[in-house]
Write a protein that holds these residues in place. Structure first.
Motif: not given
Ligand SMILES: Nc1ncnc2c1ncn2[C@@H]1O[C@H](COP(=O)(O)OP(=O)(O)OP(=O)(O)O)[C@@H](O)[C@H]1O
Ligand SMILES: Nc1ncnc2c1ncn2[C@@H]1O[C@H](COP(=O)(O)OP(=O)(O)OP(=O)(O)O)[C@@H](O)[C@H]1O
Ligand SMILES: [Mg+2]
Ligand SMILES: [Mg+2]
Lengths: 256, 256
Positions: A14-15, A17, A42, A44, A126, A215, A219, B12, B149, B151, B153
């Motif tokens: 959902v963004g 990180t 992960q 990230n 997290g 979006r 990014l 995720g 995905q 992308e 990560y």
């Protein structure tokens, strides 16, 4: 004394990180001293800043196991005023190892306490779950930011998350407050984003940031260059949005 | 005897639920009898098929607690040949409740065993984590599909996931095999998708599906109408891609 902010949502992708890295970087550009803390196995956040998570002497994992002071794990970044506590993938073991540990929910809170006077903000990224790592983050935090993707599945997750925040407030952290919900990946080409945003405004009584993150392909590309958006594409719509968010967060929390 | 396939990735938002729903639906359109099982406390699979997760008599949670036969939780869907075992949000409690339960890793395997002769495919959707629910899914499964995905990560997560699959194979499920990695949300407008796909082909020795799922706005909209893509937008690029994936999976697993 630092404002400790946890970026949280158990819904994946959902963004969280992207928000942690870019909010921290833009707050540093506003002259704030910021510590970014990666609490996701992960790694990230660590990768997104170009740090090789496999070659680190000390990470947040060592701090949670009480073997290292947080100060030993803190490292500088390419942004003046922004420091990082990196993660490594052995953090994945912490969820299981902490289950039987003493005072397992307050490990992070105790680890960051000695550093709270050295920074104006501590931002914690997290994992997409509500396990012990997220509980540690919510116990250490003063407030949370909840990124919500403007897509259909976004809203059920919010009800579950608010329920969990209530449990944490009652048993571990009475001060915990929701700084705001942040709409991310808003895509003006589809009615869905507007519908989700409208539904959120109807159902959610708390604060919704007036900044909406669009979006924006830049990014997605920035982490593969190991840079926050303010370095990779400072004129992009993504950078403008996160800069506006940093202003909003600063207004809410920094009393001049 | 059913082919049990677990859709798994702890990263995720990579398209696990979207793949579970639309692969299951298109396999049913190919005349296969399919059972779709929602093992994610976010209940996205259940919602994506238009089912109200709050008003269900029996769910997968009751089956894991050994209180209900799986057959009592199975419900029909709008697609002929596709049945659903729904989830409810109390499944979030299962992770904690199962920690001390007997034979906690094989609960799902034992729950679905009586139904394996009634279906050609069982597709299991799961949460973005490597906790006990995912371990149950991997122990019950014959093979896994890993959505990735396109992308930045995406690739670290894969190394961790393959490591976990190795652990499961050694201690719980020797037969578990990777059916393939599926590239999702491929965006031809950016070089990043091509870079991630190229890097995957260099580093990953296993099978990569030749079907690549493009980023397609219709796939985002379909769940808000409670329909798989084959009903919501059958001529979209998303529907064409998942139809091709179903053909590929059928070729790999259904021996005529
Ligand atoms: N506003 C945006 N526009 C375009 N892409 C974005 C945007 N925000 C994030 N992304 C991309 O979407 C993907 C998911 O974002 P991110 O990794 O920040 O989510 P997350 O919530 O941290 O995921 P996880 O649940 O796995 O921790 C990443 O590839 C990221 O680069
Ligand atoms: N190919 C695609 N094109 C466009 N949007 C997509 C595509 N696949 C999935 N989505 C959208 O991206 C979001 C994330 O997808 P989805 O929920 O399937 O991922 P997930 O891996 O199941 O997430 P979680 O980790 O939370 O379980 C959803 O809003 C979904 O509608
Ligand atoms: Mg993240
Ligand atoms: Mg999902």
């Amino acid at each position: 004394m630092a404002n400790v902010i946890s970026i949280v949502n158990q819904k994946g992708g959902v963004g969280k990180t992207t928000t942690a890295i870019n909010l921290a970087a833009h707050l540093a550009l506003l002259g704030q001293k910021v510590l970014l803390l990666d609490l996701d196995p992960q790694t990230n956040c660590t990768m997104g800043l170009g740090v090789n998570h496999a070659a680190l002497p000390k990470t947040i994992y060592d701090c949670l196991r009480n073997e290292t002071e947080l100060s030993e794990a803190i490292m500088p970044t390419a942004i003046e005023g922004l420091s990082l506590v990196p993660a490594s993938i052995d953090l994945a073991g912490a969820e299981v190892e902490l289950v039987t540990a003493l005072a397992r929910e307050t490990r992070l809170k105790r680890a960051i306490e000695p550093e709270l006077d050295n920074y104006r903000f501590v931002i914690i990224d997290g994992p997409p779950s509500l396990g012990l790592l997220t509980v540690n983050s919510l116990t250490a935090a003063h407030s949370v930011i909840i990124p919500i993707q403007c897509e259909y599945y976004a809203l059920t997750g919010l009800t579950q998350l608010l329920h969990t925040l209530g449990l944490i407030r009652r048993s571990l952290n009475p001060e915990l407050d929701v700084l705001g919900v942040l709409l991310t990946m808003y895509d003006a080409r589809t009615k869905l984003s507007a519908q989700v945003s409208e539904e959120l405004r109807q159902h959610f009584r708390g604060h919704i940031f007036s900044t909406v993150i669009p979006r924006n392909i830049r990014l997605t590309e920035a982490p593969s260059h190991g840079q926050p958006i303010c370095l990779y594409a400072p004129d992009s719509r993504g950078a403008t949005a996160y800069s506006a968010l940093a202003e909003e967060v600063k207004q809410l929390l920094v009393k001049e």
